[in-house]
Design a protein around this motif. Sequence first.
Motif, PDB file in Angstrom:
ATOM      1  N   ASP A 196       0.892  -1.491  -0.060  1.00 60.94           N
ATOM      2  CA  ASP A 196       0.323  -0.164  -0.099  1.00 60.94           C
ATOM      3  C   ASP A 196       1.208   1.810  -0.115  1.00 60.94           C
ATOM      4  OD1 ASP A 196      -2.508  -1.193   0.177  1.00 60.94           O
ATOM      5  OD2 ASP A 196      -1.998  -1.656   2.228  1.00 60.94           O
ATOM      6  N   GLY A 197      -0.061   2.453  -0.144  1.00 56.45           N
ATOM      7  CA  GLY A 197       1.195   3.930  -0.049  1.00 56.45           C
ATOM      8  C   GLY A 197       2.219   4.147  -1.205  1.00 56.45           C
ATOM      9  N   ALA A 198       2.860   4.613  -0.004  1.00 51.14           N
ATOM     10  CA  ALA A 198       3.945   4.711  -0.647  1.00 51.14           C
ATOM     11  C   ALA A 198       5.345   3.983  -0.860  1.00 51.14           C
ATOM     12  CB  ALA A 198       5.472   5.622   0.043  1.00 51.14           C
ATOM     13  N   HIS A 199       5.127   2.491  -0.582  1.00 49.45           N
ATOM     14  CA  HIS A 199       5.987   1.685  -0.932  1.00 49.45           C
ATOM     15  C   HIS A 199       5.510   0.558  -2.070  1.00 49.45           C
ATOM     16  CE1 HIS A 199       8.966  -1.715   0.027  1.00 49.45           C
ATOM     17  NE2 HIS A 199       7.510  -3.083  -0.025  1.00 49.45           N
ATOM     18  N   TRP A 200       3.799   1.264  -2.573  1.00 48.05           N
ATOM     19  CA  TRP A 200       3.410   0.704  -3.689  1.00 48.05           C
ATOM     20  C   TRP A 200       3.531   1.170  -4.587  1.00 48.05           C
ATOM     21  CZ3 TRP A 200      -0.046   3.732  -6.480  1.00 48.05           C
ATOM     22  CH2 TRP A 200      -0.694   2.838  -7.556  1.00 48.05           C
ATOM     23  N   ARG A 201       3.557   2.732  -4.929  1.00 47.31           N
ATOM     24  CA  ARG A 201       3.961   3.889  -5.669  1.00 47.31           C
ATOM     25  C   ARG A 201       4.836   3.191  -6.406  1.00 47.31           C
ATOM     26  NH1 ARG A 201       2.319   7.241  -2.405  1.00 47.31           N
ATOM     27  NH2 ARG A 201       0.176   7.118  -3.045  1.00 47.31           N
ATOM     28  N   TRP A 202       5.883   3.566  -5.604  1.00 43.92           N
ATOM     29  CA  TRP A 202       7.928   3.020  -5.698  1.00 43.92           C
ATOM     30  C   TRP A 202       7.872   1.876  -6.116  1.00 43.92           C
ATOM     31  CZ3 TRP A 202      11.355   0.153  -2.796  1.00 43.92           C
ATOM     32  CH2 TRP A 202      12.519   0.308  -3.095  1.00 43.92           C
ATOM     33  N   GLN A 203       7.488   0.877  -6.118  1.00 37.83           N
ATOM     34  CA  GLN A 203       7.140  -0.563  -6.776  1.00 37.83           C
ATOM     35  C   GLN A 203       6.188  -0.808  -8.249  1.00 37.83           C
ATOM     36  OE1 GLN A 203       7.652  -4.170  -3.965  1.00 37.83           O
ATOM     37  NE2 GLN A 203       6.642  -2.954  -2.733  1.00 37.83           N
ATOM     38  N   ARG A 204       5.455   0.574  -8.270  1.00 41.06           N
ATOM     39  CA  ARG A 204       4.834   0.197  -9.269  1.00 41.06           C
ATOM     40  C   ARG A 204       5.384   1.152 -10.662  1.00 41.06           C
ATOM     41  NH1 ARG A 204      -0.964  -0.698 -11.632  1.00 41.06           N
ATOM     42  NH2 ARG A 204      -1.459   0.295 -12.938  1.00 41.06           N
ATOM     43  N   ARG A 205       6.609   2.529 -10.586  1.00 38.59           N
ATOM     44  CA  ARG A 205       6.907   3.285 -11.010  1.00 38.59           C
ATOM     45  C   ARG A 205       8.218   2.850 -11.678  1.00 38.59           C
ATOM     46  NH1 ARG A 205       7.173   8.481  -7.608  1.00 38.59           N
ATOM     47  NH2 ARG A 205       4.787   8.896  -7.929  1.00 38.59           N
ATOM     48  N   ALA A 206       8.917   1.450 -10.676  1.00 42.30           N
ATOM     49  CA  ALA A 206       9.876   1.053 -11.211  1.00 42.30           C
ATOM     50  C   ALA A 206      10.048  -0.036 -12.663  1.00 42.30           C
ATOM     51  CB  ALA A 206      10.598   0.266  -9.759  1.00 42.30           C
ATOM     52  N   VAL A 207       8.453  -0.433 -12.599  1.00 47.64           N
ATOM     53  CA  VAL A 207       8.437  -1.815 -13.097  1.00 47.64           C
ATOM     54  C   VAL A 207       6.898  -0.992 -14.482  1.00 47.64           C
ATOM     55  CG1 VAL A 207       8.362  -3.459 -11.976  1.00 47.64           C
ATOM     56  CG2 VAL A 207       6.257  -2.245 -12.004  1.00 47.64           C
ATOM     57  N   ALA A 208       6.463  -0.265 -14.278  1.00 52.18           N
ATOM     58  CA  ALA A 208       5.623   1.192 -15.437  1.00 52.18           C
ATOM     59  C   ALA A 208       6.082   0.525 -17.426  1.00 52.18           C
ATOM     60  CB  ALA A 208       5.178   1.992 -14.656  1.00 52.18           C
ATOM     61  N   ALA A 209       8.115   1.122 -16.774  1.00 49.11           N
ATOM     62  CA  ALA A 209       7.817   1.509 -18.629  1.00 49.11           C
ATOM     63  C   ALA A 209       7.929  -0.488 -18.674  1.00 49.11           C
ATOM     64  CB  ALA A 209       9.285   1.618 -18.741  1.00 49.11           C
ATOM     65  N   GLY A 210       8.184  -0.939 -18.867  1.00 45.14           N
ATOM     66  CA  GLY A 210       8.320  -2.448 -19.305  1.00 45.14           C
ATOM     67  C   GLY A 210       6.541  -2.594 -19.382  1.00 45.14           C
ATOM     68  N   PHE A 211       6.006  -2.165 -19.686  1.00 45.71           N
ATOM     69  CA  PHE A 211       4.227  -2.272 -19.647  1.00 45.71           C
ATOM     70  C   PHE A 211       3.578  -0.854 -20.574  1.00 45.71           C
ATOM     71  CE2 PHE A 211       5.243  -4.723 -16.010  1.00 45.71           C
ATOM     72  CZ  PHE A 211       4.563  -6.047 -16.331  1.00 45.71           C
ATOM     73  N   GLN A 212       4.984  -1.075 -21.179  1.00 44.78           N
ATOM     74  CA  GLN A 212       4.129   0.313 -22.645  1.00 44.78           C
ATOM     75  C   GLN A 212       4.485  -0.516 -23.555  1.00 44.78           C
ATOM     76  OE1 GLN A 212       7.043   3.986 -21.168  1.00 44.78           O
ATOM     77  NE2 GLN A 212       5.132   3.887 -19.575  1.00 44.78           N
ATOM     78  N   HIS A 213       3.571   0.265 -24.428  1.00 46.10           N
ATOM     79  CA  HIS A 213       3.166  -0.073 -25.604  1.00 46.10           C
ATOM     80  C   HIS A 213       4.119  -0.574 -26.490  1.00 46.10           C
ATOM     81  CE1 HIS A 213       0.299  -1.015 -28.996  1.00 46.10           C
ATOM     82  NE2 HIS A 213       1.862  -0.693 -29.769  1.00 46.10           N
ATOM     83  N   ASP A 214       5.511  -0.338 -26.575  1.00 46.79           N
ATOM     84  CA  ASP A 214       6.390  -0.933 -27.824  1.00 46.79           C
ATOM     85  C   ASP A 214       7.142  -2.111 -27.222  1.00 46.79           C
ATOM     86  OD1 ASP A 214       6.566   1.466 -28.814  1.00 46.79           O
ATOM     87  OD2 ASP A 214       8.156   2.560 -28.337  1.00 46.79           O
ATOM     88  N   SER A 215       7.661  -1.929 -25.499  1.00 46.32           N
ATOM     89  CA  SER A 215       8.395  -3.450 -24.588  1.00 46.32           C
ATOM     90  C   SER A 215       6.964  -4.220 -24.940  1.00 46.32           C
ATOM     91  CB  SER A 215       7.931  -2.998 -23.148  1.00 46.32           C
ATOM     92  OG  SER A 215       8.601  -1.728 -23.026  1.00 46.32           O
ATOM     93  N   LEU A 216       5.525  -4.096 -24.578  1.00 45.53           N
ATOM     94  CA  LEU A 216       4.895  -5.489 -25.077  1.00 45.53           C
ATOM     95  C   LEU A 216       5.176  -5.432 -26.248  1.00 45.53           C
ATOM     96  CD1 LEU A 216       1.306  -3.200 -23.277  1.00 45.53           C
ATOM     97  CD2 LEU A 216       3.463  -5.550 -22.419  1.00 45.53           C
ATOM     98  N   THR A 217       5.056  -5.088 -27.392  1.00 46.53           N
ATOM     99  CA  THR A 217       4.871  -5.554 -28.960  1.00 46.53           C
ATOM    100  C   THR A 217       5.705  -6.211 -28.894  1.00 46.53           C
ATOM    101  OG1 THR A 217       5.784  -2.802 -29.662  1.00 46.53           O
ATOM    102  CG2 THR A 217       2.951  -3.446 -30.062  1.00 46.53           C
ATOM    103  N   SER A 218       7.166  -6.083 -27.943  1.00 48.40           N
ATOM    104  CA  SER A 218       8.235  -6.914 -28.565  1.00 48.40           C
ATOM    105  C   SER A 218       7.904  -8.387 -28.124  1.00 48.40           C
ATOM    106  CB  SER A 218       9.494  -5.440 -28.100  1.00 48.40           C
ATOM    107  OG  SER A 218       9.902  -6.093 -26.468  1.00 48.40           O
TER     108      SER A 218
END
Length: 462
Positions: free
Chosen positions: A106-128
């Motif tokens: 929850d809270g800040a610990h969740w936010r940090w982790q979500r940001r840390a991996v977000a790039a891996g789930f953007q369109h370009d990464s996904l199509t690769s």
Amino acid sequence: MNRETEALTMMADAAAEIAPEIPFRSRRSSLAVLTALLRNPLSAIPPEAFSEKLVLARVAGRDSLYICDPALIQEALLRNADALGKGDTMRRVLGPAVGQGLLTADGAHWRWQRRAVAAGFQHDSLTSFLPAMIAAAEATRDSWLGKAGPLDIGQEMMRTTFAIIVETMLSGSGDFDAGKVEGAITDYLEPSNFMFAYSLLRTPEWLPYPGRRRALSSVAYLRETLGAIVAKRRASGEHRNDLVDMLLASADPESGRAMSDAEIVDNLLTFVTAGHETTALGLAWTFHLLSRHRAVEDAVLAEIEAVTGGDALKPEQVMALPLTRAVFQEAMRLYPPVPVITRQVEDAFQLGGVTLNKGMVLYVPIQAVHRHERLWDLPDRFEPARFLGEAARLRHRYAYLPFGAGPRICIGSAFATMEAVAILAVLLRAIRLEPLTQEPPEPTLKITLRPKRPLLMTATAR
Ligand code: HEM
């Protein structure tokens, strides 16, 4: 629906956002709910959740609220997201396996982790990832073509999506026994109904239940296996630009500290489990539905033929299969792989005129919302056209939420949809699946919505 009823429905929906609701009070006793939980947790959802907007229940002295109306779900999961936590039950059930990883933090610990991996789930990464998804589906197709006996479609899909998650998130670092890892995940989830019931009763954590020892040794095995991958990567200093790398490189914006190996394992286990079982189940239910609706299957086959021209599926063609995608979406409406979302109120707030006090447990019963009689025409009917054109655009965004909603929405939703469409397109055109029995399968809840008995089917080449 004609224009007049449509306008009335819109007015009623708008009114629902402001008018206070009188929640329906479930009269089921605590004993009845706990018995249902132990038998099949799906039947612990009050039947009124399929027709009412809000259902209050009191179990073992604790209030809980089922939110079944799209506008109220939006109000809770989006506008009041900061007032909610994942709650004691979730942590008690999943914590031993995934600690405080992205799904449970929850809270800040969740936010940090979500940001840390977000790039891996953007369109370009996904199509690769698409070539790996298609290759895994083709391997499954080839193994089916060489097999004579019946297939357990659930298991087959688990194997396929597991290969994909390991290949894409862990760069194929499969120095482990895939079958053993999958078995350990199933063994861990098996007694989850006891974990839920014990959590509601607030029994001490050490209290035994059937399957507890096996569940705990499975978790130890899983954590050790993934821990070895992290240690090896750290020691080698090698970069592979995958989830392991993203987690190793991330730093907490508040303290600047890096993730510990245990925290990285929390997340790897979160992604390996959340990222393959759910999609596999959605696919297994899709194959079940198509085997009972051959006219829809023929239309899907025609779409695939038209797009591929009869050649092997290419990555760029996966996005051009709207009917195949709609079939998967409709299967997840009827059989949502995650049928219930839970939250615990951390800061009191008002919802539809009801005061939600700190400690109250909220349920969004996705399964009931997806078959709610006020929201869907003929809710139990399989009709993929609901997800094509106008019908889909007019629907309230929160009437259909297989991936949840608000800031905690599934980070892998686009990954899963892409993967499912690719797997369906490869398998359907090559193979016809025939169910072994005409008996309708019974769904059961083990965190995810599984068929109670294996979905057995025979495969023949088309
Ligand atoms: C059809 C497949 C899938 C379904 C139905 C599904 C469903 C969901 C749902 C309902 C949630 C929200 C839970 C809540 O609000 O309490 C969620 C969260 C999550 N899912 Fe999925 N999921 C699927 C596939 C995936 C995939 C492929 C991945 C990863 C590759 C993934 C990773 C996660 C993670 C990490 C979270 C936690 C996100 C957060 O709290 O920030 N899921 N999923």
